[in-house]
Design a protein around this motif. Structure first.
Motif, PDB file in Angstrom:
ATOM      1  N   LEU A 174      51.266  41.868  38.568  1.00 25.25           N
ATOM      2  CA  LEU A 174      50.562  43.148  38.460  1.00 25.25           C
ATOM      3  C   LEU A 174      49.783  43.222  37.146  1.00 25.25           C
ATOM      4  O   LEU A 174      48.634  43.674  37.123  1.00 25.25           O
ATOM      5  N   ASN A 175      50.395  42.766  36.072  1.00 23.14           N
ATOM      6  CA  ASN A 175      49.715  42.788  34.774  1.00 23.14           C
ATOM      7  C   ASN A 175      48.530  41.833  34.736  1.00 23.14           C
ATOM      8  O   ASN A 175      47.541  42.093  34.048  1.00 23.14           O
ATOM      9  N   LYS A 176      48.616  40.748  35.472  1.00 23.26           N
ATOM     10  CA  LYS A 176      47.491  39.807  35.552  1.00 23.26           C
ATOM     11  C   LYS A 176      46.263  40.500  36.148  1.00 23.26           C
ATOM     12  O   LYS A 176      45.138  40.328  35.671  1.00 23.26           O
ATOM     13  N   ILE A 177      46.482  41.284  37.201  1.00 23.88           N
ATOM     14  CA  ILE A 177      45.382  42.024  37.831  1.00 23.88           C
ATOM     15  C   ILE A 177      44.853  43.099  36.889  1.00 23.88           C
ATOM     16  O   ILE A 177      43.633  43.268  36.731  1.00 23.88           O
ATOM     17  N   TYR A 178      45.746  43.816  36.254  1.00 23.90           N
ATOM     18  CA  TYR A 178      45.329  44.845  35.289  1.00 23.90           C
ATOM     19  C   TYR A 178      44.450  44.236  34.197  1.00 23.90           C
ATOM     20  O   TYR A 178      43.366  44.736  33.902  1.00 23.90           O
ATOM     21  N   ARG A 179      44.900  43.123  33.610  1.00 19.92           N
ATOM     22  CA  ARG A 179      44.137  42.488  32.527  1.00 19.92           C
ATOM     23  C   ARG A 179      42.794  41.964  33.017  1.00 19.92           C
ATOM     24  O   ARG A 179      41.785  42.075  32.325  1.00 19.92           O
ATOM     25  N   TYR A 180      42.777  41.398  34.213  1.00 20.86           N
ATOM     26  CA  TYR A 180      41.523  40.877  34.754  1.00 20.86           C
ATOM     27  C   TYR A 180      40.478  41.986  34.873  1.00 20.86           C
ATOM     28  O   TYR A 180      39.334  41.823  34.442  1.00 20.86           O
ATOM     29  N   PHE A 181      40.852  43.115  35.442  1.00 22.02           N
ATOM     30  CA  PHE A 181      39.871  44.185  35.643  1.00 22.02           C
ATOM     31  C   PHE A 181      39.562  44.935  34.346  1.00 22.02           C
ATOM     32  O   PHE A 181      38.492  45.534  34.223  1.00 22.02           O
ATOM     33  N   LYS A 182      40.425  44.849  33.376  1.00 18.21           N
ATOM     34  CA  LYS A 182      40.154  45.487  32.081  1.00 18.21           C
ATOM     35  C   LYS A 182      39.083  44.724  31.317  1.00 18.21           C
ATOM     36  O   LYS A 182      38.295  45.334  30.573  1.00 18.21           O
ATOM     37  N   ILE A 183      39.024  43.390  31.486  1.00 18.36           N
ATOM     38  CA  ILE A 183      38.089  42.608  30.659  1.00 18.36           C
ATOM     39  C   ILE A 183      36.916  42.015  31.440  1.00 18.36           C
ATOM     40  O   ILE A 183      35.980  41.513  30.837  1.00 18.36           O
ATOM     41  N   ILE A 184      36.951  42.053  32.771  1.00 13.96           N
ATOM     42  CA  ILE A 184      35.877  41.432  33.558  1.00 13.96           C
ATOM     43  C   ILE A 184      34.536  42.030  33.151  1.00 13.96           C
ATOM     44  O   ILE A 184      34.419  43.234  32.933  1.00 13.96           O
TER      45      ILE A 184
END
Length: 195
Positions: A183-193
Motif C-alpha cells: 500500500l505504501n509503495k502505491i502511495y509513494r508512487y502517486f505522491k512523486i509521479i
C-alpha cells in the motif's frame, strides 16, 4: 496532470479499496496532479452487458448517448488508473464490460484498412494496480503473462496508449502478504509521479 481512477471491486472493505485510497492520498499530495476523478463501476451501477440489435448497432457504439459521460471522462484524463483484482487470471467481468463499450471504434481507434488501426487516445498514460490471491509471479509463469498481454498489447497499444505501468500484487489473502508495504509503495508512487 488530470487523473481518472477507475475502481472495480464490489466491496469497499476490500484490499483493492485500500489501494484506491492510497492512489487518492498520494495523488492529492502530488503538485503535478491537478485533479483526480474516481469512477467506481459498481457504485455507479455501470451496465457491462453489450446489447446489439436493430436499434443498437456495434458500429454506432462510439456515439451511444448513455455512454457520453464516460467518454468525456476518458477524453478529459491525461492519466487513467485502473484498480481491480485479478480473478481467474483476468480483470473482473465488470471492468471488461466497461472496456468493451468504452474503447470503441471511432472513439478509441479508427480502422484504416491496414494491419493496425490509428489509435485515437495517443498521449495518455495508464497505470494498472491489481491484486490476486496467488503468488505474484503466477500470471507470468503459469499463464504466459496473459493479464499484461491483454491489457498492454491487445488494448492500450491498440488505441495508441504507449506508456503503461503495472503493479501486480500477489499473495494478498495471506497474513504474510505484506499489505502495508505494498500500500505504501502505491502511495509513494502517486505522491512523486511527474507524468
Amino acid at each position: 496532470m488530470k487523473t481518472l481512477v477507475i475502481y472495480t471491486h464490489p466491496n469497499h472493505q476490500s484490499l483493492s479499496y485500500a489501494f484506491l485510497q492510497k492512489v487518492i492520498q498520494g495523488g492529492r499530495e502530488n503538485p503535478t496532479i491537478s485533479e483526480i476523478k474516481v469512477l467506481d463501476l459498481y457504485e455507479e451501477k455501470f451496465n457491462p452487458v453489450l446489447v446489439f440489435n436493430e436499434k443498437k448497432r456495434r458500429r454506432d457504439m462510439h456515439a451511444d448517448p448513455q455512454l457520453e459521460k464516460y467518454r468525456e471522462q476518458i477524453i478529459w484524463a491525461d492519466k487513467i488508473v485502473f484498480v481491480y483484482p485479478i480473478w481467474w487470471g483476468r480483470p473482473p467481468a465488470m471492468l471488461m464490460g466497461y472496456i468493451d463499450q468504452m474503447f470503441a471504434s471511432d472513439f478509441a481507434y479508427k480502422d484504416k484498412g491496414g494491419l493496425m488501426p490509428e489509435g485515437l487516445l495517443k498521449g495518455k498514460s495508464v497505470v494498472c494496480i491489481s491484486t490476486m490471491k496467488g503468488p505474484t509471479y503466477y500470471p507470468l509463469f503459469w499463464l504466459n503473462n496473459a493479464h499484461k498481454v491483454l491489457m498492454k498489447k491487445a488494448l492500450f497499444r491498440y488505441v495508441g496508449i504507449k506508456k503503461v505501468k503495472f503493479f501486480e500484487f500477489g499473495n494478498m489473502e495471506s497474513p504474510k502478504g505484506r499489505h502495508d508495504k505494498k500500500l505504501n509503495k502505491i502511495y509513494r508512487y502517486f505522491k512523486i509521479i511527474d507524468c
